[in-house]
Design an enzyme around this catalytic site. Structure first.
Site, short mmCIF file in Angstrom:
data_model
loop_
_atom_site.label_atom_id
_atom_site.label_comp_id
_atom_site.label_asym_id
_atom_site.label_seq_id
_atom_site.Cartn_x
_atom_site.Cartn_y
_atom_site.Cartn_z
CG HIS A 144 -1.17 1.39 -4.37
ND1 HIS A 144 -1.14 1.22 -5.72
CD2 HIS A 144 -1.70 0.26 -3.86
CE1 HIS A 144 -1.64 0.02 -6.03
NE2 HIS A 144 -1.97 -0.59 -4.91
CD GLU A 183 -2.78 -1.15 -0.17
OE1 GLU A 183 -2.96 -0.10 -0.80
OE2 GLU A 183 -3.18 -2.26 -0.57
ZN LIG Z 1 -2.73 -2.53 -4.64
#
Ligand SMILES: [Zn+2]
Length: 719
Positions: free
Chosen positions: A513, A510
């Site tokens: 991202h 995450e």
């Molecule tokens: Zn992802």
């Protein structure tokens, strides 16, 4: 994805969506902040964001009752802006049409950012009522823009103008994107078809909301109570503590297992009670499929029919063909080809895994045949026997907050970022913290990173990233704002929260991202950060997972919560040796769901009974009886809570091919912290957003196209 030394954990990525405030770009031809709204406006959701860092979302001033009027007013404002652009009396130019559209919709962007944060993390009953009302209205609004004929004529004129060649590459890309998105949304249809399309979109929006709320209701509402010590047999202390905390939250005696993955998976892994494992497993896999008021089967049938109808209207053979047109894979057939190439060796591996587990059970005189509720349990025991690796031995070295420092450190090494806690920023819930991100050398302000780690009622399960304010330059320099969200079960007060290796991998994922958003260096908001093709967006995030297992991170940040000593090399070696263990299971449970997603959306407009379809399609594929889909259809949020991952669940595999191949660039150059490769990565991948075709961006980074071999090797499917 993941790294060469840990087993690849596809299921994590599978549950880890990237949510972007700009994902719905088309419906919000947007921009960001120059709008001079008077802050005397009584609805704080509508005003410019105030405070430090160029303004921050007013999470402290949210009241549910404010959402509807704010959304309606912001939509109205956006429509007026669009009308003005569409009816401009001067000839259409890049500046007065495309750039003007990039600048429009700032108020709506701000409102819908906060609305989407509430939807995913604070969705109580009162808010859910607003969602049910607003979903069709937002869909209709979006169609009003894409169906504005005068506006489309202007975009088309810019697109076809000989002057287009004079624009720079990024400008040409944004023209292409606008034009293509309008056409894909029906801009070229006749009036009757446009009206029909808009009807379909509104119906779909209502059905998506219904689908999600049904799943949330069953996750929030159902649980299995554990009453006596005998019910806890086999569970490690951390799982017992979490079960006790869950019971306290619901004002129940004893312990309970909630109907969410973070509760169910550890129970299935460790409980010695086969009868309870089966009970918990059945509760979890039946979400949305219980024949009651939360049953999602008929909703699925309707969604599929409407999608098929829409695809036809838009001139595509199926919904899958429409969805994949602008993806990296380009066609469903190519995506299917990759999936089927991996499917066969993965199933073969499952048969080997089951044989190992059956042998262990037989040796112990268990007198059972391995069933789906036995898989995680016996897999864990085979892991122990074969590799002498106990996941519970690893956990004391994985403290949530230490690992967070670890990912900050990695971002510093690769991208020269520095993180400092910011205490002057309002948050939606006291558990949320905010860091400011600066360039280590220049001290230049880059962005804010919000971290919302814990599970709570009204928050959807899984882990995801969200963009609150995307980087761009159309409106001058702005501070990018992104968030990471997870569902860790909060530990005891004052004690460090210990997480599993899988969860640590998800954190790095995450954060990948988030770094993709923070590194963005583009001009136009529509092309910013994570607003890239669905089957490409998981590449930067999956790549970041590799850094968890680098010795630099492990030695400094994977330290024992009591002794402060780094994780022993011996334990790391064991993790390395078991890297491809259970890869058959992980790949098959994910891939079966991805294949079904694609098959459903390639099936055309015949009426589909989800239960029968699931059964038949799995039989046809030769699905091993011991495994169930990672997401059965009535709970497949990726596919039925919006369009975004529909016919797109394959993306995790597609992106993983690229990821596995990309990490090779670092290993070939001498290591994961090689400065030159890191710079190439920033320049060609993390900073470019959607300003360039992804395949071309990858070639610029790697010097060639990705090869599938690295993936097969990583998953242990080749000798
Ligand atoms: Zn992802």
């Amino acid at each position: 994805m993941r790294d060469s030394i840990t087993r690849s954990l596809l299921f994590l990525f599978a549950s880890a969506l990237v949510v972007s405030a700009v994902a719905n770009r088309l419906s919000k031809p947007n921009g960001m902040t120059t709008q001079a709204r008077t802050n005397a406006d009584p609805n704080p959701l509508l005003t410019n964001w105030e405070g430090p860092y160029g303004g921050v979302p007013p999470f402290d001033r949210v009241q549910i009752a404010l959402f509807k009027p704010a959304l309606e007013s912001a939509m109205m404002e956006n429509l007026m802006e669009v009308e003005k652009i569409a009816n401009d009396s001067s000839a259409p130019t890049f500046e007065n049409t495309i750039v003007a559209m990039e600048r429009a919709g700032q108020t709506l962007d701000r409102v819908s950012t906060i609305y989407s944060v509430w939807g995913s993390t604070m969705a109580g009953p009162e808010f859910q009522a607003v969602q049910r009302e607003m979903a069709p209205k937002l869909a209709a609004f979006s169609d009003k823009i894409t169906q504005n004929e005068a506006l489309f004529k202007r975009i088309e004129a810019v697109y076809n103008s000989p002057n287009k060649k004079k624009l720079n590459a990024e400008q040409q890309r944004v023209v292409w994107l606008d034009y293509t998105n309008f056409v894909r949304s029906g801009a070229k249809l006749n009036q009757a078809d446009k009206a029909g399309l808009s009807q379909i979109n509104q119906q779909l929006a209502g059905l998506f909301t219904k689908f999600s709320q049904n799943v949330l209701a069953e996750e929030d509402g159902q649980f299995i109570a554990l009453k006596t010590d005998a019910d806890l047999t086999g569970l490690p202390q951390s799982v017992r503590d979490a079960a006790a905390a869950a019971a306290t939250t619901r004002k129940q005696e004893g312990w309970l297992i909630s109907n969410t993955r973070s509760s169910v998976d550890p129970f299935l892994t460790y409980s010695d009670r086969r009868d309870l494992r089966e009970k918990v497993w059945r509760m979890f896999i039946m979400r949305g499929d219980n024949g009651d008021e939360h049953d999602n089967n008929s909703t699925i049938t309707q969604i599929l029919q409407l999608r098929a109808e829409r695809a036809k209207l838009l001139g595509f053979p199926t919904h899958a063909h429409w969805r994949l047109e602008n993806s990296m894979a380009k066609t469903p057939e190519r995506a299917m080809e990759l999936m089927l190439a991996v499917w066969k060796p993965a199933v073969a591996r499952v048969h080997e895994e089951v044989a190992d587990m059956q042998a262990l059970a037989d040796k112990e005189g268990a007198k059972i045949k391995i069933e789906p509720w036995d898989y995680r349990y016996y897999a864990e025991r085979v892991r122990k026997a074969k590799y002498d690796l106990d996941q519970n031995e690893v956990k004391p070295y994985l403290q949530l907050e230490k690992l967070r420092e670890g990912i900050f450190w990695v971002a510093g090494e690769l991208f020269n970022f520095k993180f400092t806690l910011a205490t002057n920023v309002p948050v939606a819930h006291p558990d949320i913290r905010v860091w400011q991100v600066m360039d280590k050398t220049s001290g230049k302000q880059i962005g804010l990173w919000y971290f919302d780690p814990y599970a709570r009622a009204g928050k959807r399960s899984g882990a995801w990233m969200n963009a609150y304010r995307t980087q761009e330059r159309v409106n001058g320099e702005i501070t990018t704002i992104v968030s990471n969200n997870a569902n860790f079960v909060k530990g005891k007060p004052g004690e460090p929260l210990l997480i599993s290796w899988d969860d640590a991998t998800t954190m790095f994922h995450e954060f990948g991202h988030a770094l993709h958003g923070l590194n963005s260096n583009v001009t136009y908001p529509s092309l910013s950060g994570t607003a890239v093709a669905r089957d490409y967006v998981e590449f930067p995030s999956q790549l970041m997972e590799h850094w968890l297992s680098t010795p630099e991170v492990l030695n400094k940040f994977a330290v024992h919560y009591q002794t402060g000593k780094p994780i022993p090399q011996e334990l790391v070696d064991k993790i390395k040796r078991s890297a491809t263990f259970n890869e058959g299971f992980i790949t098959v449970e994910y891939l079966a769901a991805a294949l079904l997603d694609m098959k459903l959306h390639m099936a055309g407009d015949r009426k589909i009974d989800p239960r029968a379809f699931e059964k038949e399609a799995l039989a046809e594929l030769g699905m091993p009886h011991e495994i169930v889909l990672r997401h059965r259809l009535p709970q497949f949020m990726h596919v039925f809570s919006s369009d975004s991952y529909s016919a797109g669940y394959y993306s995790y595999l597609w992106a993983d091919v690229i990821t596995a191949d990309a990490f090779g660039a670092f290993t070939e150059a001498g290591g994961p912290y090689d400065k030159k490769v890191a710079e190439r990565l920033r320049k060609n991948i993390f900073s470019v957003g959607n300003t360039i075709d992804p395949a071309e961006a990858y070639r610029n980074f790697r010097g060639r196209d990705p090869k599938v071999e690295a993936l097969m090797k990583k998953r242990g499917f080749t000798s």
